[in-house]
Write an enzyme that holds these catalytic residues in place. Structure first.
Site, PDB file in Angstrom:
ATOM      1  N   GLY A 117       0.815  -1.215   0.000  1.00  0.00           N
ATOM      2  CA  GLY A 117       0.000   0.000   0.000  1.00  0.00           C
ATOM      3  C   GLY A 117       0.844   1.258   0.000  1.00  0.00           C
ATOM      4  CB  CYS A 118       3.700   2.326   2.066  1.00  0.00           C
ATOM      5  SG  CYS A 118       2.835   2.291   3.658  1.00  0.00           S
ATOM      6  CB  THR A 119       5.138   0.343  -2.788  1.00  0.00           C
ATOM      7  OG1 THR A 119       6.098  -0.089  -1.815  1.00  0.00           O
ATOM      8  CG2 THR A 119       5.788   0.419  -4.158  1.00  0.00           C
ATOM      9  CB  ALA A 177       5.571   6.171  -2.374  1.00  0.00           C
TER      10      ALA A 177
END
Length: 152
Positions: free
Chosen positions: A44-46, A49
């Site tokens: 999710g963070c990738t 970003a």
């Protein structure tokens, strides 16, 4: 504690993915998105970003800079930047003090359980240092597109 439109954005100085100190006051007189995410190199963070990276030209065209903040070490953030060719500063908040000041750390639901952790959140800080937009518990996928749509 959460922030609302019109509140003064809490000041911060944190170490970035290059080892330099970055402060909110460095962006005085400019619009800046400050977004908080739980952990570098997770799916999710990738996605989030990379969405900011892919939208950076459009955001910069609106005179908006982007800062990403997580509790990761600067070294881990540097690897994240390299792995995904991220082109905006990633800041390390290991004691979560900035996250707490923004209301981006605390109780949240994770797979139906209440846990304490980073609350995925995004803020638009206006040139005068006030909060223009505050979004809490955002979804990683499609978040940047929704944010841009809301900005008009």
């Amino acid at each position: 504690m959460t922030l609302n439109t019109g509140d003064t954005a809490p000041e911060f100085s944190l170490i970035d993915d290059h080892g330099a100190t970055v402060s909110l006051k460095d962006y005085a007189g400019k619009r800046v998105i400050v977004y908080f995410y739980p952990r570098a190199n997770t799916p999710g963070c990738t996605k989030e970003a990379c969405d900011f990276r892919d939208s950076l030209e459009q955001l910069n065209g609106m005179d908006i800079a982007v800062l990403g903040i997580s509790p990761d070490t600067p070294e881990k953030l540097a690897a994240f930047r390299e792995d995904h060719q991220l082109t905006f500063p990633l800041l390390s908040d290991p004691d979560k003090s900035v996250m707490k000041a923004y209301g981006a750390f605390g109780e949240k639901k994770n797979y139906g359980r209440v846990v304490e952790g980073v609350i995925r959140s995004t803020f638009l800080i206006e040139p005068d240092g006030t909060v223009g937009v505050a979004k809490y518990n955002v979804k990683a996928t499609g978040h940047v597109a929704r944010f841009l749509r809301d900005l008009g």
